[in-house]
Design a protein around this motif. Sequence first.
Motif, PDB file in Angstrom:
ATOM      1  N   SER A  39     -19.533   3.916  -2.047  1.00  0.00           N
ATOM      2  CA  SER A  39     -18.757   5.039  -2.593  1.00  0.00           C
ATOM      3  C   SER A  39     -19.308   5.466  -3.947  1.00  0.00           C
ATOM      4  CB  SER A  39     -17.283   4.653  -2.737  1.00  0.00           C
ATOM      5  OG  SER A  39     -16.660   4.504  -1.483  1.00  0.00           O
ATOM      6  N   VAL A  40     -19.628   4.504  -4.791  1.00  0.00           N
ATOM      7  CA  VAL A  40     -20.179   4.801  -6.113  1.00  0.00           C
ATOM      8  C   VAL A  40     -21.517   5.515  -5.985  1.00  0.00           C
ATOM      9  CG1 VAL A  40     -21.106   3.784  -8.229  1.00  0.00           C
ATOM     10  CG2 VAL A  40     -18.954   2.937  -7.280  1.00  0.00           C
ATOM     11  N   GLU A  41     -22.368   5.019  -5.085  1.00  0.00           N
ATOM     12  CA  GLU A  41     -23.684   5.642  -4.906  1.00  0.00           C
ATOM     13  C   GLU A  41     -23.550   7.077  -4.408  1.00  0.00           C
ATOM     14  OE1 GLU A  41     -26.536   4.484  -5.794  1.00  0.00           O
ATOM     15  OE2 GLU A  41     -25.826   2.510  -6.396  1.00  0.00           O
ATOM     16  N   LEU A  42     -22.615   7.320  -3.506  1.00  0.00           N
ATOM     17  CA  LEU A  42     -22.392   8.673  -3.005  1.00  0.00           C
ATOM     18  C   LEU A  42     -21.848   9.584  -4.101  1.00  0.00           C
ATOM     19  CD1 LEU A  42     -20.855   7.686   0.436  1.00  0.00           C
ATOM     20  CD2 LEU A  42     -22.951   9.033   0.136  1.00  0.00           C
ATOM     21  N   ALA A  43     -20.947   9.047  -4.917  1.00  0.00           N
ATOM     22  CA  ALA A  43     -20.403   9.827  -6.036  1.00  0.00           C
ATOM     23  C   ALA A  43     -21.498  10.173  -7.036  1.00  0.00           C
ATOM     24  CB  ALA A  43     -19.281   9.049  -6.711  1.00  0.00           C
ATOM     25  N   ASN A  44     -22.435   9.246  -7.240  1.00  0.00           N
ATOM     26  CA  ASN A  44     -23.543   9.502  -8.164  1.00  0.00           C
ATOM     27  C   ASN A  44     -24.443  10.639  -7.679  1.00  0.00           C
ATOM     28  OD1 ASN A  44     -22.733   7.491  -9.911  1.00  0.00           O
ATOM     29  ND2 ASN A  44     -24.094   5.921  -9.053  1.00  0.00           N
ATOM     30  N   LEU A  45     -24.416  10.903  -6.372  1.00  0.00           N
ATOM     31  CA  LEU A  45     -25.221  11.992  -5.812  1.00  0.00           C
ATOM     32  C   LEU A  45     -24.467  13.316  -5.811  1.00  0.00           C
ATOM     33  CD1 LEU A  45     -26.972  10.264  -2.775  1.00  0.00           C
ATOM     34  CD2 LEU A  45     -27.951  10.821  -4.992  1.00  0.00           C
ATOM     35  N   ALA A  50     -13.057  -2.595  -6.267  1.00  0.00           N
ATOM     36  CA  ALA A  50     -13.707  -1.282  -6.250  1.00  0.00           C
ATOM     37  C   ALA A  50     -13.309  -0.459  -7.469  1.00  0.00           C
ATOM     38  CB  ALA A  50     -13.346  -0.543  -4.961  1.00  0.00           C
ATOM     39  N   LYS A  51     -12.040  -0.502  -7.841  1.00  0.00           N
ATOM     40  CA  LYS A  51     -11.568   0.295  -8.980  1.00  0.00           C
ATOM     41  C   LYS A  51     -12.223  -0.139 -10.286  1.00  0.00           C
ATOM     42  CE  LYS A  51      -7.102   1.780  -7.137  1.00  0.00           C
ATOM     43  NZ  LYS A  51      -5.627   1.710  -7.259  1.00  0.00           N
ATOM     44  N   GLU A  52     -12.664  -1.377 -10.350  1.00  0.00           N
ATOM     45  CA  GLU A  52     -13.340  -1.852 -11.553  1.00  0.00           C
ATOM     46  C   GLU A  52     -14.697  -1.167 -11.739  1.00  0.00           C
ATOM     47  OE1 GLU A  52     -13.624  -6.075 -11.396  1.00  0.00           O
ATOM     48  OE2 GLU A  52     -11.440  -6.399 -11.420  1.00  0.00           O
ATOM     49  N   ARG A  53     -15.216  -0.544 -10.675  1.00  0.00           N
ATOM     50  CA  ARG A  53     -16.512   0.139 -10.751  1.00  0.00           C
ATOM     51  C   ARG A  53     -16.385   1.550 -11.331  1.00  0.00           C
ATOM     52  NH1 ARG A  53     -20.043  -2.877  -7.790  1.00  0.00           N
ATOM     53  NH2 ARG A  53     -19.162  -4.206  -6.165  1.00  0.00           N
ATOM     54  N   ILE A  54     -15.174   2.079 -11.382  1.00  0.00           N
ATOM     55  CA  ILE A  54     -14.992   3.444 -11.863  1.00  0.00           C
ATOM     56  C   ILE A  54     -15.195   3.513 -13.373  1.00  0.00           C
ATOM     57  CG2 ILE A  54     -13.372   5.374 -12.066  1.00  0.00           C
ATOM     58  CD1 ILE A  54     -12.008   4.411  -9.553  1.00  0.00           C
ATOM     59  N   THR A  55     -16.021   4.452 -13.817  1.00  0.00           N
ATOM     60  CA  THR A  55     -16.255   4.676 -15.237  1.00  0.00           C
ATOM     61  C   THR A  55     -15.641   6.014 -15.644  1.00  0.00           C
ATOM     62  OG1 THR A  55     -18.355   5.840 -14.953  1.00  0.00           O
ATOM     63  CG2 THR A  55     -18.432   3.423 -15.007  1.00  0.00           C
ATOM     64  N   LEU A  93     -14.450  10.273  -8.067  1.00  0.00           N
ATOM     65  CA  LEU A  93     -14.392   9.006  -7.339  1.00  0.00           C
ATOM     66  C   LEU A  93     -12.997   8.423  -7.420  1.00  0.00           C
ATOM     67  CD1 LEU A  93     -15.854   6.688  -5.842  1.00  0.00           C
ATOM     68  CD2 LEU A  93     -16.497   5.759  -8.084  1.00  0.00           C
ATOM     69  N   ASN A  94     -12.467   8.055  -6.250  1.00  0.00           N
ATOM     70  CA  ASN A  94     -11.112   7.516  -6.193  1.00  0.00           C
ATOM     71  C   ASN A  94     -11.043   6.442  -5.112  1.00  0.00           C
ATOM     72  OD1 ASN A  94      -8.271   7.353  -6.689  1.00  0.00           O
ATOM     73  ND2 ASN A  94      -7.914   8.620  -4.885  1.00  0.00           N
ATOM     74  N   PHE A  95     -10.269   5.403  -5.353  1.00  0.00           N
ATOM     75  CA  PHE A  95     -10.091   4.336  -4.369  1.00  0.00           C
ATOM     76  C   PHE A  95      -8.614   4.154  -4.071  1.00  0.00           C
ATOM     77  CE2 PHE A  95     -14.183   3.114  -6.336  1.00  0.00           C
ATOM     78  CZ  PHE A  95     -14.960   3.053  -5.203  1.00  0.00           C
TER      79      PHE A  95
END
Length: 244
Positions: free
Chosen positions: A49-55, A72-77, A83-85
Motif C-alpha cells: 500500500s505504501v509503495e502504491l501511494a508513493n507512486l 500498517a498505520k505506523e508506516r503512515i507519515t 494513504l489510509n488503513f
Amino acid sequence: MASYETFAKIYDEVMDENLYLDWLEFTCRHLEKKQQKLLELACGTGILSVELANLGFEVTGLDLSEEMIALAKERITTDDEGLNFVTGDMLELKERETYDVVTCYSDSLCYMPNEEAVQQVFDGVYASLKNEGTFIFDVHSIYQMNEGFSEYSYHYQTDEFAFLWESYPGDYDHSVEHFLTFFVSDKKGKFERFDELHEERTYDVSIYRQLLKQAGFKKIDVFADFEDSEPDDESRRWFFICHK
C-alpha cells in the motif's frame, strides 16, 4: 480465517521483500493512468500500500487483522495524504465507497472456506468498483497446492524468535493446512510458544472464471507467476485481471 495474532508481529521478517516489488510491478503494468483510487484487500502490514501511494495512487488498505492494521498505520507519515488503513472483512464490501482498482494479493482469496465465500468476495468487489474499474488478484495454482506444498517445511530463526512452518494436505481437493509454530522471546529472554493453523484451498481456473462472470465481470485475463504469460501445468501462482 487465520488469526495472525502472533504472525503479525514477525510478518515482515519472514516475508520475501522481493515479492512486494513483483506485485507492484505487475499491478502497474495492468492499470491505466486514469485509474488512481485503489483498494488493497488483505493489505497485511501495508508494505505494498505504501509503495502504491508513493507512486501517486490514493490507497485504502483493508485487512481483517487489527494487529496487521496497527502495524500498517505506523508506516503512515505526514506526507502520506493519500494513504489510509482500515480494519475490515473482504466478505463485507458492499457498503463501502467505490474505487478505480481493487487488488487482493498473497493468495489471500485462498483463505476463503468455500466457493460461496469466494463468490461473495467477487460480488462485493464488483459493487466496489467504478465503471471500467479493474480487479487484480492472485491465488495458488492447483499444482502449487498439490505438489509445491507437499511435505513443505520452512524454519527461520533470530535471537528474538524462531518460526517453523509445515504444510500438509487439507480435507478438500486442492487444499492445504499450514501449521505455524512460534517461539517468541519476552523481555526476560524466556521463549513462549504459539501455534496457529492456516487453511487454504484453490479451484480450477474455469471455476474462478465462472464465479467472476456471475459477479458481472466481462473481460477476464489469466497469467502466471508474475509474468504476462498464460499458465501451464506447473505454474505456481495464477493472476487474474478482471474488468468491470
